[in-house]
Write a protein that holds these residues in place. Structure first.
Motif: not given
Length: 385
Positions: A169-181
């Protein structure tokens, strides 16, 4: 474009990145591990110096609080099976977790900000937008926001459930370009390696929507609340937004720097070809479905193949009690989940008009405010619930 080329291009293109780190990376049996926090801050500060905007979604508060209570011989803190116990441990551990981050990042001249969220914060649109504006300002100021769930005030039905969900949901909140888990495993395995020693690590998952996540994943870590299932579900949500993900070991020295320098480590999950809108994403994932609409084969085909709205005539059954405007699951007659959507009618009214033609709605209900039971603009098919 090959998977390797897609990965290389996405890493070079990324400017705003969400990094999620789990309890298994940050803690030991004794509680929070300051060395692990320092190692993570070392790497993130290096990426920050390259010009990246970073948001860190960090677990560890509950484990940190539990570790402190154990050190004080508080036996009641050894098992935190209920919500008040976890909330209390989080209240104790959250300040200690942030103190460690503040100290670690300060060595590189970096400022951090604590952002505590509940699902209720992101469910209400105005509060969601307020949170987005705050995060954007922090990033403009070159601050590194550290996000966690506000466990102390969250109630059970409004919990994110795990920080993988919060990260998605944070990815959507800040409109990120990449997600690293960052996880305790080397990546995603084709089988659960705890049960199948022959399991192999996947370098790329081309179509995450086609995976049977329940079959591939089982079990949770001993200190966390997620497991690989929640990590892949988060990656699937990111892919729907057009954001690629990398699941990689947080225990590998300098793993983040190596990845951005071109090392092919972990499991790459590319973005979906068809992106969902931010509005549909917010609609589908910021609340839990409160009922279910089962549709017949003709309606299922019209929804999935024709991009149509759901009409009352195609409804075969209605489960649960819900009001007009509620988020509901939409499934086929065989029980296969098709997606979620906002119902234009209450459950009671849907039961009265299901199977009937649109022209009959007013005759049955006395009014016909909507010809559709669920409009296609208020529906997300293939939702990663």
């Amino acid at each position: 474009m090959t998977a390797g080329e897609d990965r290389k291009a996405a890493l070079e293109r990324a400017r705003r990145v969400v990094v999620k780190v789990g309890s298994a990376i940050l803690t030991t049996k004794a509680g929070l591990d300051p060395r692990a926090v320092n190692r993570l801050a070392d790497q993130l500060s290096g990426l920050h110096d390259r010009g990246l905007e970073l948001v860190l979604v960090s677990s560890g508060a509950v484990a940190a609080g539990r570790g402190l209570m154990r050190s004080l011989n508080q036996e009641s803190a050894l098992e935190l099976t209920d919500l008040p116990g976890r909330q209390a441990a989080s209240a104790i551990g959250q300040s200690r977790l942030m103190h460690e981050y503040d100290e670690a990042f300060a060595r590189y001249g970096k400022a951090t900000a604590q952002v505590l969220l509940t699902r209720d914060d992101l469910r209400h649109r105005q509060r969601f937008l307020n949170a987005r504006n705050t995060m954007r300002r922090l990033l403009d100021w070159r601050v590194i926001p550290i996000v966690n769930e506000n466990d102390t005030v969250a109630v059970a039905e409004l919990e994110f459930g795990d920080n993988d969900t919060l990260a998605s949901l944070t990815i959507d909140l800040i409109q990120a370009d990449l997600f690293i888990n960052l996880t305790s495993a080397d990546g995603v395995f084709d089988k659960n390696p705890d049960q199948h020693p022959e399991a192999r690590c996947l370098t790329c998952i081309e179509d995450i929507g086609a995976l049977d996540l329940a079959r591939m994943c089982s079990g949770k870590t001993s200190v966390g609340s997620g497991g690989m299932y929640s990590k892949l579900r988060a990656a699937r949500r990111a892919a729907q937004l057009g954001v690629p993900s990398l699941v990689v070991s947080g225990r590998t020295p300098f793993v983040l720097e190596k990845v951005f320098d071109g090392a092919e480590m972990g499991t790459w999950i590319p973005a979906c070809g068809h992106r969902v809108s931010h509005r549909k994403f917010w609609m589908a994932y910021h609340a839990d479905p409160v009922g279910e609409i089962r549709v017949d084969a003709g309606a299922a085909k019209a929804l999935t193949k024709g991009g149509k709205s759901l009409l009352p005539a195609g409804i075969a059954g209605v489960e649960g009690r819900f009001a007009k405007g509620a988020l509901v699951r939409i499934s086929g007659a065989d029980g296969l989940e098709l997606g979620v959507g906002l119902s234009n009618y209450s459950a009671a009214d849907l039961r009265k008009i299901m199977g009937r033609r649109t022209s009959e709605i007013e005759e049955v209900l006395g009014q016909a405010p909507y010809p559709e039971a669920v409009h296609r603009d208020n529906m997300l098919l293939d939702a990663a619930l």
